[in-house]
Motif scaffolding. Structure first.
Motif, PDB file in Angstrom:
ATOM      1  N   THR A  27       0.826  -1.193   0.000  1.00 24.96           N
ATOM      2  CA  THR A  27       0.000   0.000   0.000  1.00 24.96           C
ATOM      3  C   THR A  27       0.863   1.247   0.000  1.00 24.96           C
ATOM      4  OG1 THR A  27      -1.682  -1.219   1.200  1.00 24.96           O
ATOM      5  CG2 THR A  27      -1.860   1.179   1.209  1.00 24.96           C
ATOM      6  N   THR A  28       1.925   1.238   0.782  1.00 28.63           N
ATOM      7  CA  THR A  28       2.848   2.372   0.806  1.00 28.63           C
ATOM      8  C   THR A  28       3.469   2.573  -0.559  1.00 28.63           C
ATOM      9  OG1 THR A  28       3.317   1.953   3.117  1.00 28.63           O
ATOM     10  CG2 THR A  28       4.900   3.318   1.931  1.00 28.63           C
ATOM     11  N   ASP A  29       3.814   1.459  -1.236  1.00 25.75           N
ATOM     12  CA  ASP A  29       4.405   1.546  -2.575  1.00 25.75           C
ATOM     13  C   ASP A  29       3.421   2.192  -3.544  1.00 25.75           C
ATOM     14  OD1 ASP A  29       6.474   1.023  -4.493  1.00 25.75           O
ATOM     15  OD2 ASP A  29       5.200  -0.588  -5.280  1.00 25.75           O
ATOM     16  N   THR A  30       2.136   1.837  -3.446  1.00 23.33           N
ATOM     17  CA  THR A  30       1.126   2.432  -4.310  1.00 23.33           C
ATOM     18  C   THR A  30       1.030   3.930  -4.055  1.00 23.33           C
ATOM     19  OG1 THR A  30      -0.131   0.390  -4.266  1.00 23.33           O
ATOM     20  CG2 THR A  30      -1.300   2.371  -4.957  1.00 23.33           C
ATOM     21  N   THR A  31       1.001   4.309  -2.790  1.00 20.61           N
ATOM     22  CA  THR A  31       0.893   5.721  -2.445  1.00 20.61           C
ATOM     23  C   THR A  31       2.099   6.502  -2.925  1.00 20.61           C
ATOM     24  OG1 THR A  31      -0.359   5.100  -0.502  1.00 20.61           O
ATOM     25  CG2 THR A  31       0.523   7.331  -0.552  1.00 20.61           C
ATOM     26  N   SER A  32       3.287   5.985  -2.687  1.00 20.18           N
ATOM     27  CA  SER A  32       4.487   6.705  -3.111  1.00 20.18           C
ATOM     28  C   SER A  32       4.597   6.739  -4.620  1.00 20.18           C
ATOM     29  CB  SER A  32       5.735   6.086  -2.488  1.00 20.18           C
ATOM     30  OG  SER A  32       5.902   4.768  -2.935  1.00 20.18           O
ATOM     31  N   ALA A  33       4.177   5.673  -5.299  1.00 14.45           N
ATOM     32  CA  ALA A  33       4.232   5.673  -6.758  1.00 14.45           C
ATOM     33  C   ALA A  33       3.237   6.673  -7.335  1.00 14.45           C
ATOM     34  CB  ALA A  33       3.943   4.276  -7.298  1.00 14.45           C
ATOM     35  N   THR A  34       2.071   6.767  -6.723  1.00 12.52           N
ATOM     36  CA  THR A  34       1.088   7.737  -7.170  1.00 12.52           C
ATOM     37  C   THR A  34       1.622   9.149  -7.012  1.00 12.52           C
ATOM     38  OG1 THR A  34      -0.672   6.251  -6.500  1.00 12.52           O
ATOM     39  CG2 THR A  34      -1.271   8.545  -6.851  1.00 12.52           C
ATOM     40  N   ILE A  64       4.081  -1.877  -7.446  1.00 13.44           N
ATOM     41  CA  ILE A  64       4.173  -1.005  -8.614  1.00 13.44           C
ATOM     42  C   ILE A  64       5.493  -1.195  -9.351  1.00 13.44           C
ATOM     43  CG2 ILE A  64       4.186   1.398  -9.418  1.00 13.44           C
ATOM     44  CD1 ILE A  64       1.484   0.546  -8.329  1.00 13.44           C
ATOM     45  N   SER A  65       6.604  -1.095  -8.644  1.00 12.58           N
ATOM     46  CA  SER A  65       7.884  -1.042  -9.345  1.00 12.58           C
ATOM     47  C   SER A  65       8.884  -2.126  -8.953  1.00 12.58           C
ATOM     48  CB  SER A  65       8.523   0.335  -9.142  1.00 12.58           C
ATOM     49  OG  SER A  65       8.668   0.600  -7.770  1.00 12.58           O
ATOM     50  N   GLU A  66       8.471  -3.087  -8.151  1.00 10.05           N
ATOM     51  CA  GLU A  66       9.383  -4.184  -7.836  1.00 10.05           C
ATOM     52  C   GLU A  66       8.611  -5.486  -7.724  1.00 10.05           C
ATOM     53  OE1 GLU A  66      10.471  -4.292  -3.298  1.00 10.05           O
ATOM     54  OE2 GLU A  66      10.534  -2.216  -3.980  1.00 10.05           O
ATOM     55  N   LYS A  67       9.279  -6.570  -8.072  1.00  8.91           N
ATOM     56  CA  LYS A  67       8.675  -7.896  -8.018  1.00  8.91           C
ATOM     57  C   LYS A  67       8.396  -8.278  -6.570  1.00  8.91           C
ATOM     58  CE  LYS A  67       9.689 -12.676  -9.383  1.00  8.91           C
ATOM     59  NZ  LYS A  67       8.536 -13.151  -8.746  1.00  8.91           N
ATOM     60  N   LEU A  68       7.257  -8.856  -6.334  1.00  7.69           N
ATOM     61  CA  LEU A  68       6.938  -9.398  -5.021  1.00  7.69           C
ATOM     62  C   LEU A  68       6.777 -10.904  -5.244  1.00  7.69           C
ATOM     63  CD1 LEU A  68       6.464  -8.485  -2.110  1.00  7.69           C
ATOM     64  CD2 LEU A  68       4.060  -8.201  -2.644  1.00  7.69           C
ATOM     65  N   ILE A  69       5.578 -11.424  -5.215  1.00  9.71           N
ATOM     66  CA  ILE A  69       5.327 -12.812  -5.607  1.00  9.71           C
ATOM     67  C   ILE A  69       5.137 -12.850  -7.119  1.00  9.71           C
ATOM     68  CG2 ILE A  69       3.703 -14.731  -5.426  1.00  9.71           C
ATOM     69  CD1 ILE A  69       3.170 -13.738  -2.523  1.00  9.71           C
ATOM     70  N   GLY A  70       4.360 -11.895  -7.609  1.00 16.12           N
ATOM     71  CA  GLY A  70       4.154 -11.743  -9.042  1.00 16.12           C
ATOM     72  C   GLY A  70       4.998 -10.593  -9.564  1.00 16.12           C
ATOM     73  N   PRO A  71       4.926 -10.346 -10.853  1.00 16.57           N
ATOM     74  CA  PRO A  71       5.742  -9.276 -11.447  1.00 16.57           C
ATOM     75  C   PRO A  71       5.275  -7.890 -11.013  1.00 16.57           C
ATOM     76  CG  PRO A  71       4.180 -10.102 -13.056  1.00 16.57           C
ATOM     77  CD  PRO A  71       4.074 -11.004 -11.848  1.00 16.57           C
TER      78      PRO A  71
END
Length: 135
Positions: A29-36, A69-76
Protein backbone atom coordinates in the motif's frame (compact mmCIF):
# COMPACT_ATOMS: atom_id res chain seq x y z
CA UNK A 1 -21.26 -2.83 21.11
CA UNK A 2 -18.71 -0.85 19.08
CA UNK A 3 -15.96 -3.14 20.34
CA UNK A 4 -17.78 -6.22 19.06
CA UNK A 5 -18.33 -4.58 15.70
CA UNK A 6 -14.67 -3.59 15.45
CA UNK A 7 -13.50 -7.08 16.45
CA UNK A 8 -15.88 -8.67 13.94
CA UNK A 9 -14.68 -6.37 11.17
CA UNK A 10 -11.05 -7.11 12.05
CA UNK A 11 -11.71 -10.88 11.93
CA UNK A 12 -13.41 -10.55 8.55
CA UNK A 13 -10.45 -8.53 7.31
CA UNK A 14 -8.01 -11.21 8.45
CA UNK A 15 -10.10 -13.93 6.84
CA UNK A 16 -10.19 -12.02 3.55
CA UNK A 17 -6.43 -11.60 3.61
CA UNK A 18 -5.79 -15.27 4.28
CA UNK A 19 -2.44 -16.05 5.82
CA UNK A 20 -0.65 -13.09 4.29
CA UNK A 21 1.74 -10.99 6.30
CA UNK A 22 0.21 -7.60 7.19
CA UNK A 23 3.64 -5.99 6.88
CA UNK A 24 3.76 -7.05 3.22
CA UNK A 25 0.32 -5.58 2.60
CA UNK A 26 1.29 -2.35 4.33
CA UNK A 27 4.45 -2.02 2.26
CA UNK A 28 2.49 -2.70 -0.92
CA UNK A 29 0.00 0.00 0.00
CA UNK A 30 2.85 2.37 0.81
CA UNK A 31 4.41 1.55 -2.58
CA UNK A 32 1.13 2.43 -4.31
CA UNK A 33 0.89 5.72 -2.44
CA UNK A 34 4.49 6.70 -3.11
CA UNK A 35 4.23 5.67 -6.76
CA UNK A 36 1.09 7.74 -7.17
CA UNK A 37 2.78 10.75 -5.60
CA UNK A 38 5.97 10.27 -7.60
CA UNK A 39 4.18 9.71 -10.91
CA UNK A 40 1.88 12.73 -10.64
CA UNK A 41 4.45 15.49 -11.30
CA UNK A 42 6.23 13.62 -14.12
CA UNK A 43 3.30 13.06 -16.48
CA UNK A 44 0.25 13.69 -14.27
CA UNK A 45 -1.30 10.23 -14.55
CA UNK A 46 -3.53 11.06 -11.60
CA UNK A 47 -5.70 13.19 -13.89
CA UNK A 48 -6.32 10.25 -16.24
CA UNK A 49 -9.76 8.66 -15.54
CA UNK A 50 -8.45 5.17 -16.42
CA UNK A 51 -5.69 5.66 -13.85
CA UNK A 52 -8.12 6.82 -11.15
CA UNK A 53 -10.67 4.06 -11.70
CA UNK A 54 -8.04 1.34 -12.04
CA UNK A 55 -6.15 2.47 -8.96
CA UNK A 56 -9.38 2.40 -6.92
CA UNK A 57 -10.18 -1.13 -8.10
CA UNK A 58 -6.65 -2.40 -7.41
CA UNK A 59 -6.64 -0.76 -3.98
CA UNK A 60 -9.85 -2.52 -2.90
CA UNK A 61 -8.82 -5.91 -4.29
CA UNK A 62 -6.18 -8.35 -3.11
CA UNK A 63 -3.78 -7.55 -6.00
CA UNK A 64 -1.24 -5.81 -3.78
CA UNK A 65 -0.76 -9.02 -1.86
CA UNK A 66 1.30 -10.38 -4.76
CA UNK A 67 2.19 -7.32 -6.86
CA UNK A 68 3.90 -3.98 -6.31
CA UNK A 69 4.17 -1.00 -8.61
CA UNK A 70 7.88 -1.04 -9.34
CA UNK A 71 9.38 -4.18 -7.84
CA UNK A 72 8.67 -7.90 -8.02
CA UNK A 73 6.94 -9.40 -5.02
CA UNK A 74 5.33 -12.81 -5.61
CA UNK A 75 4.15 -11.74 -9.04
CA UNK A 76 5.74 -9.28 -11.45
CA UNK A 77 5.85 -5.54 -10.82
CA UNK A 78 3.09 -3.61 -12.56
CA UNK A 79 5.70 -1.54 -14.41
CA UNK A 80 7.28 -4.73 -15.79
CA UNK A 81 3.88 -5.92 -17.03
CA UNK A 82 3.21 -2.51 -18.59
CA UNK A 83 6.59 -2.49 -20.34
CA UNK A 84 6.17 -6.05 -21.64
CA UNK A 85 2.73 -5.37 -23.13
CA UNK A 86 3.30 -1.76 -24.29
CA UNK A 87 2.03 -1.28 -27.83
CA UNK A 88 0.14 -4.58 -27.85
CA UNK A 89 -3.37 -3.87 -29.16
CA UNK A 90 -4.87 -6.95 -27.53
CA UNK A 91 -3.17 -6.52 -24.14
CA UNK A 92 -6.23 -5.21 -22.29
CA UNK A 93 -8.43 -8.14 -23.31
CA UNK A 94 -5.66 -10.71 -22.90
CA UNK A 95 -4.54 -9.55 -19.46
CA UNK A 96 -8.11 -9.07 -18.21
CA UNK A 97 -8.75 -12.70 -19.13
CA UNK A 98 -5.58 -13.72 -17.23
CA UNK A 99 -6.84 -11.84 -14.15
CA UNK A 100 -10.21 -13.58 -14.31
CA UNK A 101 -8.99 -17.09 -15.21
CA UNK A 102 -5.55 -17.10 -13.59
CA UNK A 103 -2.47 -18.44 -15.32
CA UNK A 104 1.16 -19.41 -15.06
CA UNK A 105 4.38 -19.72 -16.99
CA UNK A 106 4.77 -16.18 -18.34
CA UNK A 107 6.51 -14.72 -15.28
CA UNK A 108 7.85 -17.89 -13.69
CA UNK A 109 6.47 -20.99 -12.05
CA UNK A 110 4.23 -19.39 -9.41
CA UNK A 111 0.67 -19.39 -10.78
CA UNK A 112 -1.62 -16.40 -10.50
CA UNK A 113 -4.85 -17.40 -8.83
CA UNK A 114 -8.08 -16.77 -10.74
CA UNK A 115 -10.31 -13.88 -9.71
CA UNK A 116 -13.77 -14.95 -10.97
CA UNK A 117 -15.49 -12.57 -8.54
CA UNK A 118 -14.36 -9.58 -10.64
CA UNK A 119 -16.41 -8.42 -13.58
CA UNK A 120 -14.74 -8.36 -16.98
CA UNK A 121 -15.17 -4.58 -17.11
CA UNK A 122 -13.41 -4.18 -13.75
CA UNK A 123 -10.57 -6.47 -14.83
CA UNK A 124 -10.14 -4.46 -18.03
CA UNK A 125 -10.12 -1.22 -16.04
CA UNK A 126 -7.41 -2.60 -13.78
CA UNK A 127 -5.33 -3.58 -16.83
CA UNK A 128 -5.73 -0.10 -18.30
CA UNK A 129 -4.36 1.33 -15.06
CA UNK A 130 -1.43 -1.11 -15.05
CA UNK A 131 -0.55 -0.35 -18.68
CA UNK A 132 -0.38 3.37 -17.86
CA UNK A 133 2.55 2.61 -15.53
CA UNK A 134 5.04 1.81 -18.29
CA UNK A 135 8.47 3.39 -17.99
Amino acid sequence: MKKYFAIGFFLLFLAACGSNNNQTNASATTDTTSATTAAAPANDLSANPDYQKGLALVAKSNCLTCHKISEKLIGPAYKDVANKYAGNDTAVTHLAHKILAGGSGVWGTVPMTPHPDLSEADAEQMVKYILLLKS
